[in-house]
Design an enzyme around this catalytic site. Structure first.
Site, mmCIF file in Angstrom:
data_model
loop_
_atom_site.group_PDB
_atom_site.id
_atom_site.type_symbol
_atom_site.label_atom_id
_atom_site.label_comp_id
_atom_site.label_asym_id
_atom_site.label_seq_id
_atom_site.Cartn_x
_atom_site.Cartn_y
_atom_site.Cartn_z
ATOM 1 N N CYS A 91 0.866 -1.181 0.000
ATOM 2 C CA CYS A 91 0.000 0.000 0.000
ATOM 3 C C CYS A 91 0.904 1.234 0.000
ATOM 4 O O CYS A 91 2.085 1.141 -0.335
ATOM 5 C CB CYS A 91 -0.975 -0.025 1.181
ATOM 6 S SG CYS A 91 -0.193 -0.047 2.805
ATOM 7 N N ASN A 103 2.373 1.428 4.283
ATOM 8 C CA ASN A 103 2.685 0.159 4.973
ATOM 9 C C ASN A 103 2.399 0.242 6.476
ATOM 10 O O ASN A 103 3.090 -0.379 7.287
ATOM 11 C CB ASN A 103 4.134 -0.286 4.720
ATOM 12 C CG ASN A 103 4.439 -1.724 5.141
ATOM 13 O OD1 ASN A 103 5.563 -2.040 5.530
ATOM 14 N ND2 ASN A 103 3.469 -2.610 5.084
ATOM 15 N N ARG A 149 -3.272 -0.673 5.510
ATOM 16 C CA ARG A 149 -3.867 -1.781 4.761
ATOM 17 C C ARG A 149 -2.945 -2.981 4.607
ATOM 18 O O ARG A 149 -3.332 -4.120 4.883
ATOM 19 C CB ARG A 149 -4.313 -1.290 3.375
ATOM 20 C CG ARG A 149 -5.462 -0.313 3.427
ATOM 21 C CD ARG A 149 -5.626 0.431 2.120
ATOM 22 N NE ARG A 149 -4.518 1.347 1.875
ATOM 23 C CZ ARG A 149 -4.352 2.064 0.773
ATOM 24 N NH1 ARG A 149 -5.229 1.974 -0.206
ATOM 25 N NH2 ARG A 149 -3.314 2.872 0.651
HETATM 26 P P1 4NP Z 1 -1.753 2.773 4.062
HETATM 27 O O1 4NP Z 1 -2.406 4.135 4.625
HETATM 28 O O2 4NP Z 1 -1.234 3.115 2.681
HETATM 29 O O3 4NP Z 1 -2.898 1.820 4.035
HETATM 30 O O4 4NP Z 1 -0.658 2.390 5.031
HETATM 31 C C1 4NP Z 1 -1.707 5.340 4.696
HETATM 32 C C2 4NP Z 1 -0.827 5.569 5.709
HETATM 33 C C3 4NP Z 1 -0.161 6.781 5.777
HETATM 34 C C4 4NP Z 1 -0.380 7.744 4.826
HETATM 35 C C5 4NP Z 1 -1.269 7.510 3.787
HETATM 36 C C6 4NP Z 1 -1.928 6.299 3.716
HETATM 37 N N1 4NP Z 1 0.290 8.985 4.909
HETATM 38 O O5 4NP Z 1 0.014 9.869 4.069
HETATM 39 O O6 4NP Z 1 1.135 9.170 5.780
#
Ligand code: 4NP
Length: 157
Positions: free
Chosen positions: A13, A16, A19
């Site tokens: 994702c 990390n 999801r």
């Molecule tokens: P992930 O969610 O891709 O599911 O881990 C996110 C976690 C952090 C961020 C964006 C999406 N961020 O912008 O820091």
């Protein structure tokens, strides 16, 4: 007879922390329950580097815990070039992650790239990013991940 090589899957994702660690933890949990630990090699990573070294988001840890899945050992890392040779399958949580992976993939990379949600068999493309939403977004993501994990296990177990 030597045992066959494990089937290796990398869940990817953006960060990390939400999801893909949940996808890794739930799949590992199901694989262990099925006694198929030797059959799979599982990992997760992010296309971005903001959270490298961090634990999963507390909301992912919480929703995992509610379903008996412990994510506390997982630490975020970024996708690296070597991943495109080490893994049989790299599953992107959304179309944007898949576009980033396609741009990174070395021309002689051997991994198959696909959308994770295609394993939910529900006609949808993306596992929505729950980072900026509420807890119900994490439960919805968990339900998609449970479904996809069962399908992955049935297909490759
Ligand atoms: P992930 O969610 O891709 O599911 O881990 C996110 C976690 C952090 C961020 C964006 C999406 N961020 O912008 O820091």
């Amino acid at each position: 007879m030597p045992s066959p090589q494990p089937y290796s899957i990398l869940f990817v994702c953006l960060g990390n922390i939400c999801r893909s660690p949940l996808a890794e933890g739930v799949m590992r949990h199901f694989v262990q329950q099925a006694g198929l630990d030797q059959r799979f090699m599982l990992d997760s990573a992010g296309t971005g580097a903001w959270h490298v070294g961090n634990q999963a988001d507390c909301r992912s840890i919480a929703v995992g815990g509610e379903h008996g899945v412990d994510l506390s050992d997982l630490r975020a890392r970024q996708v690296e070039r070597e991943d495109f040779y080490r893994f049989d399958l790299i599953l992107a949580m959304d179309a944007s992650n898949l576009a980033d992976l396609n741009a990174m993939q070395p021309s002689d990379g051997t991994a198959n790239l696909a959308l994770y949600r295609s394993y939910c068999n529900d006609g949808q493309k993306d596992v929505p990013d729950p980072y900026y939403g509420g807890d119900q977004g994490f439960e919805a993501v968990y339900q998609m991940i449970e479904r996809a994990s069962q399908v992955l296990l049935a297909k490759h177990g």
